[in-house]
Motif scaffolding. Structure first.
Motif, PDB file in Angstrom:
ATOM      1  N   UNK A  84       0.746  -1.172   0.048  1.00 42.89           N
ATOM      2  CA  UNK A  84       0.267  -0.023  -0.074  1.00 42.89           C
ATOM      3  C   UNK A  84       0.939   1.316   0.000  1.00 42.89           C
ATOM      4  N   UNK A  85       1.586   1.144   0.848  1.00 42.89           N
ATOM      5  CA  UNK A  85       2.731   2.449   0.920  1.00 42.89           C
ATOM      6  C   UNK A  85       3.635   2.711  -0.464  1.00 42.89           C
ATOM      7  N   UNK A  86       4.075   1.546  -0.695  1.00 42.65           N
ATOM      8  CA  UNK A  86       4.962   1.631  -1.913  1.00 42.65           C
ATOM      9  C   UNK A  86       4.014   2.105  -2.991  1.00 42.65           C
ATOM     10  N   UNK A  87       2.605   1.777  -3.203  1.00 44.61           N
ATOM     11  CA  UNK A  87       2.015   2.110  -4.141  1.00 44.61           C
ATOM     12  C   UNK A  87       1.867   3.845  -4.490  1.00 44.61           C
ATOM     13  N   UNK A  88       1.523   4.182  -3.162  1.00 43.29           N
ATOM     14  CA  UNK A  88       1.220   5.460  -2.833  1.00 43.29           C
ATOM     15  C   UNK A  88       2.670   6.204  -3.376  1.00 43.29           C
ATOM     16  N   UNK A  89       3.597   5.855  -2.855  1.00 44.23           N
ATOM     17  CA  UNK A  89       4.942   6.643  -3.319  1.00 44.23           C
ATOM     18  C   UNK A  89       5.247   6.690  -4.770  1.00 44.23           C
ATOM     19  N   UNK A  90       5.028   5.514  -5.299  1.00 40.62           N
ATOM     20  CA  UNK A  90       5.369   5.296  -6.801  1.00 40.62           C
ATOM     21  C   UNK A  90       4.275   6.118  -7.599  1.00 40.62           C
ATOM     22  N   UNK A  91       2.981   6.234  -7.272  1.00 38.78           N
ATOM     23  CA  UNK A  91       2.047   6.822  -7.947  1.00 38.78           C
ATOM     24  C   UNK A  91       2.403   8.515  -7.804  1.00 38.78           C
ATOM     25  N   UNK A  92       2.835   8.802  -6.551  1.00 38.86           N
ATOM     26  CA  UNK A  92       3.095  10.253  -6.746  1.00 38.86           C
ATOM     27  C   UNK A  92       4.318  10.732  -7.405  1.00 38.86           C
ATOM     28  N   UNK A  93       5.107   9.652  -7.270  1.00 40.53           N
ATOM     29  CA  UNK A  93       6.506   9.868  -8.384  1.00 40.53           C
ATOM     30  C   UNK A  93       6.010  10.017  -9.659  1.00 40.53           C
ATOM     31  N   UNK A  94       5.251   9.192 -10.391  1.00 42.00           N
ATOM     32  CA  UNK A  94       4.520   8.949 -11.683  1.00 42.00           C
ATOM     33  C   UNK A  94       4.048  10.270 -12.004  1.00 42.00           C
ATOM     34  N   UNK A  95       3.226  10.911 -11.019  1.00 40.80           N
ATOM     35  CA  UNK A  95       2.752  12.040 -11.416  1.00 40.80           C
ATOM     36  C   UNK A  95       3.663  13.318 -11.699  1.00 40.80           C
ATOM     37  N   UNK A  96       4.936  13.218 -11.206  1.00 40.08           N
ATOM     38  CA  UNK A  96       5.926  14.200 -11.336  1.00 40.08           C
ATOM     39  C   UNK A  96       6.610  14.224 -12.885  1.00 40.08           C
ATOM     40  N   UNK A  97       6.286  12.775 -13.336  1.00 37.22           N
ATOM     41  CA  UNK A  97       7.127  12.453 -14.475  1.00 37.22           C
ATOM     42  C   UNK A  97       5.951  12.486 -15.866  1.00 37.22           C
ATOM     43  N   UNK A  98       4.886  11.759 -15.410  1.00 40.27           N
ATOM     44  CA  UNK A  98       4.073  11.324 -16.647  1.00 40.27           C
ATOM     45  C   UNK A  98       2.862  12.341 -16.330  1.00 40.27           C
ATOM     46  N   UNK A  99       2.699  13.378 -17.515  1.00 41.08           N
ATOM     47  CA  UNK A  99       1.632  14.296 -17.370  1.00 41.08           C
ATOM     48  C   UNK A  99       0.161  13.890 -18.176  1.00 41.08           C
ATOM     49  N   UNK A 100       0.277  13.121 -18.983  1.00 43.51           N
ATOM     50  CA  UNK A 100      -0.822  12.652 -19.827  1.00 43.51           C
ATOM     51  C   UNK A 100      -1.630  11.464 -18.675  1.00 43.51           C
TER      52      UNK A 100
END
Length: 476
Positions: free
Chosen positions: A148-164
């Motif tokens: 659960x924590x890993x998913x939250x961290x990685x989703x937040x990371x992806x938001x910074x990189x992928x805009x679409x």
């Protein structure tokens, strides 16, 4: 009354699965069914206790001679209240204290910026390469942290990189799959493996047994999904990131302070299996010891920062207030419900039915994995633990079918396969795991989109991983 227990359990699970539709927190429903089932059971017990637990009940009466002159109904009531409920609460408390300690450590690392060391290392903008990189990072990170924590961290990371947004949905879906696969091969990587580990069904030996099947279940979906991506990530004109409540604190934290908390916290989580192996104490004792040491470390750290305003300091006493206690209440309710069903003998009846219609442990495990895509995997694993007690190898060898019963000893094939199937099978539907549910909430992904584009990919990975485990057992 037996049928009433079954109906309440099923209706409760429908409400839990439809949490986002009915807009009622699943923890409240879990607590409701958990307590109601015990209320019903205490009135049902006089009719079932001699069939379900005759030896334990007779031993209880022998140990409490003061009950010999009471009526049978009074004896049963004392047995339920003074033995069955207390035993159930003791087992549940081990799980809840472990989760509370683990969540505290992870939250401490997060609020002090420890996870930024991982996210800052990702620089590639090639879509396919980025998909593989994020998936592998998620896979290994979730083996140490919870998925659960890993998913939250990685989703937040992806938001910074992928805009679409739609591309980010694809990345997020593979993060969910990788997180669930990564959590399955570690005794501390997923709630279900934690449950099996705490109960003594598995040990650290799960790592070499499930690593390759779990890796296959992650690699296969990523390999297929990469063909849905082409080119490079377009740099967003301005990628807005959410402001963190503790951003001012991080400005005052030195790099070595953040790194120290990261290393300290992760070391506690990683070494908890070693602590159990050396002391033979329950794992939650090791984590609580780690929390106390990390607590002292952060207190000393803050005491040296006189220039920092006290209101900005996130001491453990403050961090505890950020813990998601509704998650703990959900597990409490679920485990109470499952224990009530076990005490009433319903899980034993289910085990007999499964053994009759699915005599192969691989068929049983695979089916439970498919069910975990619909029903939360926590009660499924709890039910499996209730259906099949862990056998001593010497006792299993004397039973009528010793080869088959060896599957149910500690680190037996059944327990390893259940750990894999229950963890990875939840990826097939977006509502099948905590990681999927939090992804749905963060990115507003619909159930239908995930079902149409990801479910088949996840099912292929799940099946190939299960096949890898079976092949592994046949060869070795």
């Amino acid at each position: 009354m037996v049928y009433a227990m079954i109906i309440i359990f099923i209706v409760g699970y429908i409400f839990i699965a439809m949490e986002h539709t009915v807009k009622v927190n699943k923890a409240s429903v879990a607590l409701l069914i958990g307590t109601l089932l015990w209320v019903i059971y205490i009135y049902l017990a006089p009719n079932t206790v001699l069939n379900v637990s005759p030896d334990v009940f007779n031993h209880y009466l022998t140990s409490h001679p003061e009950l010999q002159h009471h009526t049978f109904g009074v004896q049963v009531r004392h047995f339920v209240i003074d033995h069955q409920i207390l035993e159930s609460i003791g087992d549940i408390a081990e799980m809840l204290f472990f989760l509370l300690a683990a969540m505290t450590i992870v939250e401490l690392i997060d609020v002090h910026g420890g996870f930024t060391y991982i996210t800052e290392k990702i620089t590639t903008r090639k879509k396919r390469q980025l998909l593989w990189l994020i998936s592998f990072i998620t896979f290994f990170m979730s083996a140490v942290l919870d998925n659960l924590t890993t998913t939250i961290v990685m989703i937040m990371l992806t938001r910074r990189i992928v805009s679409e947004p739609r591309e980010r949905w694809l990345f997020g879906s593979l993060i969910v799959i990788a997180a669930n696969s990564g959590g399955a091969w570690s005794p501390i990587g997923d709630v279900t493996t934690i449950m099996l580990w705490v109960k003594g069904n598995i040990s650290a030996n799960i790592i070499p047994q499930l690593f390759f099947p779990s890796l296959v279940s992650m690699v296969a979906p990523v390999f297929i999904a990469q063909f849905l991506l082409k080119g490079n990530i377009k740099e967003a004109e301005s990628v807005q990131t959410e402001e963190r409540e503790n951003s001012e604190l991080l400005l005052h934290m030195r790099k070595k302070d953040r790194l120290g908390i990261l290393i300290f916290g992760v070391s506690i989580l990683v070494l908890s299996p070693v602590f159990k192996a050396i002391t033979h104490l329950p794992p939650f004792i090791g984590l609580l010891l780690g929390v106390s040491l990390l607590w002292i470390y952060t207190e000393i750290l803050y005491n040296r920062k006189d220039q920092l305003n006290e209101s900005l300091k996130l001491r453990v006493s403050k961090v505890l207030g950020r813990i998601d206690f509704s998650t703990l209440m959900f597990f409490l309710g679920i485990l109470l419900a499952v224990d009530a069903l076990q005490s009433a003998g319903l899980l034993q009846q289910a085990s007999v039915y499964m053994a009759k219609h699915l005599p192969n442990v691989y068929a049983q495990g695979y089916t439970i994995g498919l069910l975990s895509a619909i029903v939360d995997n926590v009660p499924l694993v709890a039910a499996a633990i209730g259906m099949y007690p862990v056998l001593d190898p010497s006792i299993a060898s004397t039973m009528s079918d010793p080869v088959f019963m060896q599957n149910f000893v500690e680190d037996g094939v059944f327990w390893h396969f259940i750990a894999y199937c229950a963890g990875v099978g939840g990826s097939i539907l977006i509502i099948g795991s905590a990681a999927g549910v939090v992804f749905m909430g963060l990115e507003k992904v619909s159930f239908g989109w995930y079902l149409k584009r990801i479910s088949l990919i996840a099912l292929i990975g799940y099946t190939l991983g299960a096949g890898t485990y079976i092949l592994q057992q046949m060869i070795f």
